[in-house]
Design an enzyme around this catalytic site. Sequence first.
Site, PDB file in Angstrom:
ATOM      1  N   GLY A 165     -12.489  -0.320  -7.173  1.00 57.89           N
ATOM      2  CA  GLY A 165     -11.601   0.606  -7.802  1.00 57.89           C
ATOM      3  C   GLY A 165     -11.652   1.033  -9.195  1.00 57.89           C
TER       4      GLY A 165
ATOM      5  N   CYS B  72      -1.271   9.316  -5.071  1.00 52.67           N
ATOM      6  CA  CYS B  72      -1.640  10.581  -5.187  1.00 52.67           C
ATOM      7  C   CYS B  72      -0.388  11.509  -4.721  1.00 52.67           C
ATOM      8  CB  CYS B  72      -2.964  11.235  -4.359  1.00 52.67           C
ATOM      9  SG  CYS B  72      -4.416  10.169  -4.857  1.00 52.67           S
TER      10      CYS B  72
ATOM     11  N   SER C 115       0.814  -1.084  -0.080  1.00 54.52           N
ATOM     12  CA  SER C 115      -0.011   0.158   0.003  1.00 54.52           C
ATOM     13  C   SER C 115       0.798   1.181   0.015  1.00 54.52           C
ATOM     14  CB  SER C 115      -1.064   0.029   1.386  1.00 54.52           C
ATOM     15  OG  SER C 115      -1.732   0.869   1.171  1.00 54.52           O
TER      16      SER C 115
ATOM     17  N   TYR D 239     -15.876 -10.665  -6.707  1.00 54.30           N
ATOM     18  CA  TYR D 239     -16.208  -9.157  -6.422  1.00 54.30           C
ATOM     19  C   TYR D 239     -15.014  -8.363  -7.420  1.00 54.30           C
ATOM     20  CZ  TYR D 239     -19.649 -10.430  -3.230  1.00 54.30           C
ATOM     21  OH  TYR D 239     -20.947 -10.962  -2.487  1.00 54.30           O
ATOM     22  N   ALA D 240     -15.419  -6.854  -7.297  1.00 55.12           N
ATOM     23  CA  ALA D 240     -14.442  -6.206  -8.127  1.00 55.12           C
ATOM     24  C   ALA D 240     -14.542  -4.859  -7.572  1.00 55.12           C
ATOM     25  CB  ALA D 240     -14.291  -6.255  -9.440  1.00 55.12           C
TER      26      ALA D 240
ATOM     27  N   PRO E 133     -20.936 -14.824  -9.150  1.00 58.07           N
ATOM     28  CA  PRO E 133     -21.164 -14.679  -7.724  1.00 58.07           C
ATOM     29  C   PRO E 133     -20.393 -14.821  -6.766  1.00 58.07           C
ATOM     30  CG  PRO E 133     -22.111 -16.723  -8.555  1.00 58.07           C
ATOM     31  CD  PRO E 133     -21.613 -15.963  -9.592  1.00 58.07           C
TER      32      PRO E 133
ATOM     33  N   LYS F  18     -23.748  35.402   4.375  1.00 61.78           N
ATOM     34  CA  LYS F  18     -23.972  34.783   3.380  1.00 61.78           C
ATOM     35  C   LYS F  18     -22.718  33.939   2.865  1.00 61.78           C
ATOM     36  CE  LYS F  18     -27.706  38.163   2.531  1.00 61.78           C
ATOM     37  NZ  LYS F  18     -28.480  38.978   1.660  1.00 61.78           N
TER      38      LYS F  18
END
Length: 563
Positions: A281, A44, A40, A278-279, A275, A433
């Site tokens: 990102g 960014c 990980s 899963y995916a 089924p 405001k």
Amino acid sequence: MSKKVLIVGGVAGGAGTAARLRRMDETAEIIVFERGGYISFANCGLPYYISGVIRKRDRLLVQTKEAMEARFNIDIRLHSEVTAILRDTREVEVNSGDQIYRESYDYLVLAPGAAPIVPPIPGIERAGIYTLRNMVDVDRLKALVTQRRTGRVVIIGGGAIGIEMAENLKLVGSDVTIVEAAAQILGPLDEDMTKLVGKTLLDNGIKIILNDGVKSFTGQENIEVVLNSGKSVEADFVILAIGVKPENKLAREAGLALGERGGIKVDDYLCTSDPYIYALGDVIEVRDIVTDQQALISLAGPANKQARIVADNIAGRKVKFKGSQGTSIIKVFDLTAASTGNNEKTLKLNGIPYVKSYTISPSHAAYYPGAIPIIVKIMFSPEGGTLYGAQIVGKVGVDKRIDVLATAIRMGLTVFDLEELELAYAPPYSSAKDPVNIAGFTAANILKGDVRVMHWDELDSLAKDSYILLDVRMDKEYQQGHVDGALHIPLDSLRERLNELPRDKQIIVHCKTGLRSYIANRILMQNGFNAANLSGGYDLYQVLQYQYGKAINMNEQMTRQEK
């Protein structure tokens, strides 16, 4: 009976799924396969490490293999690439470098992300052409900076990564040129809202070439970037920031359903057409909550939320992913640009009727020192005022306002709701405001018919003899700069000089930002004139008149206060 869950890919999606799943299920066997050397890292943050804004490389490593294994009891296998999915036997094939083996699963999670687009341009395979997507890429670029070999850089692509790289390479003294094939930089924004971003880049010495793609890369010692126009730019090295595409190879070869944009198709629970798989990102297509169409949205925020949802569903909780709206923000030197929801291009493409408005407001109370204007653009439904999209450009306070507008879109609020929002106020932070309220007041006035709005780009479609352009600013403001041919009557003199205005023509009014011209419109409309307010006023006019490579007479602060 405990579940065996295999996860393909680390970073935000895969690592986040693994950690959440362990918190939900202490008995599950969890194995994460990551083909790179890091489980990980902060994608960014990569451009900011290259420039030294982020000084320590270790700060980019969100989690290490050893720490994550110890805390979450997860089997993490680095430098291990899943090369095939065998759905019939519920196994994957793994290449660890030393061996190729199979691993069985009860559930499989695909989080391979997206890959940089590398088009088949002649010469693109030569040395000196780089992408920026992972730690290997950033180490190569950091080495160039350290060796002071970053003299002339050409960045192909004017999206977020291209702009961030341009800024950070400029900070280390590089001569930077951005080449963008489209007519604008930063695609999530509309072209009008990118003008100030472009000016900021140019003011900081970055060159921009628009409407021109790359034909080839040639040259001997240095790289010659040959453009479709016939022009060429010399570079010591090139960065490809054209965009990304879903890493769908595994899914495609396994026969999983793909969407029209190449992303993996998933249902509301982020389950694929299988089924047991899963995916999440950057690799999946998601529902755009505004258009209800499928979209590719490559952002860290949605990926992290999807990771929690996938883990919850595997653990037995039925949790839906309700879609995404593509909220994004970017720092460009001292400027910030942000967007959420749909821009004009997307609304037009999907045939969705909309109204737009521009407001220019101080970042905090105008009488408190340091107030700087921010430009807010919103798009909304002509029937009911449902908010479709928002874009903001400014120097201070952009982030807090775009987050409020993103929340409004997520909750299906209208411009009338924006009027009612009770937001934090103290002179150093906002006005009584808030700019979000002001955007709501302006849009609501349009829908209620209290003012008719005209946009600067609509004037060209009007016959020149069908309207009068009325400038209601003060004498000093008018003398400092005005639109050619505009009739000047200061607002405070308007009632006494109504006889100077023709009743057989449309009166199109502007001031500096829009407030005084709104007041003028109310006077004119109630006196029987056919009047319209120019949205955004003279400040927006100056922004829209900006042409790349051509100076404009524009006050750096634009305006501190609407008098």
